[in-house]
Scaffold this motif. Structure first.
Motif, short mmCIF file in Angstrom:
data_model
loop_
_atom_site.label_atom_id
_atom_site.label_comp_id
_atom_site.label_asym_id
_atom_site.label_seq_id
_atom_site.Cartn_x
_atom_site.Cartn_y
_atom_site.Cartn_z
N TYR A 57 0.81 -1.22 0.00
CA TYR A 57 0.00 0.00 0.00
C TYR A 57 0.84 1.27 0.00
O TYR A 57 0.39 2.30 -0.51
CB TYR A 57 -0.99 -0.01 1.18
N THR A 58 2.06 1.22 0.53
CA THR A 58 2.90 2.42 0.54
C THR A 58 3.78 2.47 -0.70
O THR A 58 3.66 3.38 -1.51
CB THR A 58 3.74 2.51 1.82
N ARG A 59 4.63 1.48 -0.89
CA ARG A 59 5.53 1.49 -2.04
C ARG A 59 4.78 1.23 -3.34
O ARG A 59 5.08 1.83 -4.37
CB ARG A 59 6.64 0.46 -1.85
N GLY A 60 3.79 0.33 -3.31
CA GLY A 60 3.04 -0.01 -4.52
C GLY A 60 1.98 1.01 -4.89
O GLY A 60 1.88 1.40 -6.04
N LEU A 61 1.20 1.45 -3.92
CA LEU A 61 0.11 2.39 -4.21
C LEU A 61 0.45 3.83 -3.88
O LEU A 61 -0.30 4.73 -4.24
CB LEU A 61 -1.15 1.98 -3.45
N GLY A 62 1.56 4.06 -3.19
CA GLY A 62 1.96 5.43 -2.91
C GLY A 62 1.28 6.06 -1.70
O GLY A 62 1.34 7.28 -1.53
N PHE A 63 0.64 5.25 -0.84
CA PHE A 63 0.02 5.79 0.36
C PHE A 63 1.11 6.15 1.38
O PHE A 63 2.22 5.63 1.33
CB PHE A 63 -0.93 4.78 0.99
N ASP A 64 0.75 7.00 2.32
CA ASP A 64 1.65 7.38 3.42
C ASP A 64 1.36 6.54 4.65
O ASP A 64 0.21 6.14 4.88
CB ASP A 64 1.42 8.86 3.80
N VAL A 65 2.39 6.30 5.45
CA VAL A 65 2.17 5.73 6.78
C VAL A 65 1.73 6.88 7.68
O VAL A 65 2.46 7.85 7.84
CB VAL A 65 3.44 5.05 7.33
N LEU A 66 0.52 6.78 8.23
CA LEU A 66 -0.03 7.83 9.06
C LEU A 66 0.17 7.57 10.55
O LEU A 66 0.24 8.50 11.35
CB LEU A 66 -1.53 7.99 8.78
N ALA A 67 0.26 6.30 10.92
CA ALA A 67 0.48 5.93 12.32
C ALA A 67 0.96 4.49 12.37
O ALA A 67 0.75 3.72 11.43
CB ALA A 67 -0.80 6.09 13.13
N ARG A 68 1.60 4.17 13.47
CA ARG A 68 2.12 2.81 13.67
C ARG A 68 2.06 2.52 15.16
O ARG A 68 2.29 3.41 15.97
CB ARG A 68 3.56 2.75 13.16
N PHE A 69 1.75 1.28 15.51
CA PHE A 69 1.79 0.89 16.92
C PHE A 69 2.31 -0.54 17.03
O PHE A 69 2.10 -1.37 16.15
CB PHE A 69 0.44 1.07 17.61
N ASP A 70 3.03 -0.79 18.11
CA ASP A 70 3.61 -2.10 18.38
C ASP A 70 3.14 -2.58 19.74
O ASP A 70 3.19 -1.83 20.72
CB ASP A 70 5.14 -2.04 18.34
N ASP A 71 2.71 -3.82 19.80
CA ASP A 71 2.27 -4.48 21.03
C ASP A 71 1.31 -3.63 21.85
O ASP A 71 1.47 -3.47 23.05
CB ASP A 71 3.48 -4.91 21.87
N HIS A 72 0.32 -3.08 21.18
CA HIS A 72 -0.75 -2.35 21.87
C HIS A 72 -1.82 -3.35 22.26
O HIS A 72 -2.62 -3.78 21.43
CB HIS A 72 -1.33 -1.26 20.96
N GLU A 73 -1.75 -3.81 23.51
CA GLU A 73 -2.69 -4.81 24.02
C GLU A 73 -2.72 -6.06 23.15
O GLU A 73 -3.77 -6.62 22.86
CB GLU A 73 -4.08 -4.21 24.20
N GLY A 74 -1.53 -6.48 22.68
CA GLY A 74 -1.40 -7.69 21.89
C GLY A 74 -1.51 -7.51 20.39
O GLY A 74 -1.52 -8.48 19.65
N PHE A 75 -1.60 -6.27 19.94
CA PHE A 75 -1.72 -5.98 18.51
C PHE A 75 -0.57 -5.09 18.03
O PHE A 75 -0.18 -4.16 18.73
CB PHE A 75 -3.03 -5.23 18.22
N ASP A 76 -0.08 -5.39 16.83
CA ASP A 76 0.79 -4.48 16.09
C ASP A 76 -0.07 -3.94 14.95
O ASP A 76 -0.96 -4.64 14.44
CB ASP A 76 1.99 -5.21 15.49
N GLY A 77 0.21 -2.71 14.52
CA GLY A 77 -0.60 -2.18 13.44
C GLY A 77 0.02 -0.99 12.75
O GLY A 77 0.91 -0.34 13.29
N VAL A 78 -0.47 -0.75 11.55
CA VAL A 78 -0.03 0.39 10.75
C VAL A 78 -1.26 0.98 10.08
O VAL A 78 -2.10 0.25 9.53
CB VAL A 78 1.01 -0.02 9.68
N VAL A 79 -1.37 2.30 10.12
CA VAL A 79 -2.45 3.03 9.46
C VAL A 79 -1.84 3.72 8.25
O VAL A 79 -0.84 4.43 8.37
CB VAL A 79 -3.08 4.06 10.41
N VAL A 80 -2.41 3.48 7.08
CA VAL A 80 -1.92 4.09 5.84
C VAL A 80 -3.05 4.86 5.17
O VAL A 80 -4.22 4.62 5.42
CB VAL A 80 -1.34 3.04 4.86
N GLY A 81 -2.67 5.78 4.31
CA GLY A 81 -3.65 6.56 3.56
C GLY A 81 -2.97 7.75 2.92
O GLY A 81 -1.76 7.74 2.69
#
Length: 129
Positions: free
Chosen positions: A22-46
């Motif tokens: 989604y970032t390199r292929g579609l050109g979206f930006d990483v808007l937020a990232r979280f690691d081990d937030h209550e057992g979840f890792d995640g990335v918000v793109v757009g």
């Protein structure tokens, strides 16, 4: 009054490959990232100027299935020819190849690609009416 923001959230087993698509292929930006937030890792793109974004999460110790059907897709309307062609080229340079859409409507003015989880993205060369 602020406008609503649409967030579409989806789990994945392949967080970094999906984010790269989604970032390199579609050109979206990483808007937020979280690691081990209550057992979840995640990335918000757009896109920073858009009222929508996509969130990809991985829950530790959980395995999720691939996309259930080829009709689970996002359609991005790109009315400007140069922008549409640039998006296609960016995905091809990333190594993605178009696939035939399950619904033939999308092949008339668009190209469909699969992300690493099998979810499809249509780049539609049209304006939303």
């Amino acid at each position: 009054m602020p406008s609503p923001v649409l967030r579409v959230a989806r789990p994945t087993n392949q967080l970094q490959p999906v984010v790269d698509f989604y970032t390199r292929g579609l050109g979206f930006d990483v808007l937020a990232r979280f690691d081990d937030h209550e057992g979840f890792d995640g990335v918000v793109v757009g896109r920073r100027d858009a009222p929508w974004h996509l969130e990809f999460t991985h829950q530790h110790g959980v395995i999720v299935e691939r996309a259930p059907t080829h009709e689970h897709l996002l359609a991005l309307y790109l009315p400007e020819l140069d922008e549409w062609r640039a998006a296609l080229e960016r995905l091809r340079a990333f190594g993605a190849t178009p696939c035939q859409a399950a619904n033939p409507y999308w092949d008339r003015q668009g190209k469909t690609f699969e992300d690493p989880d099998g979810y499809r993205i249509v780049l539609q060369h049209a304006a939303w009416r």
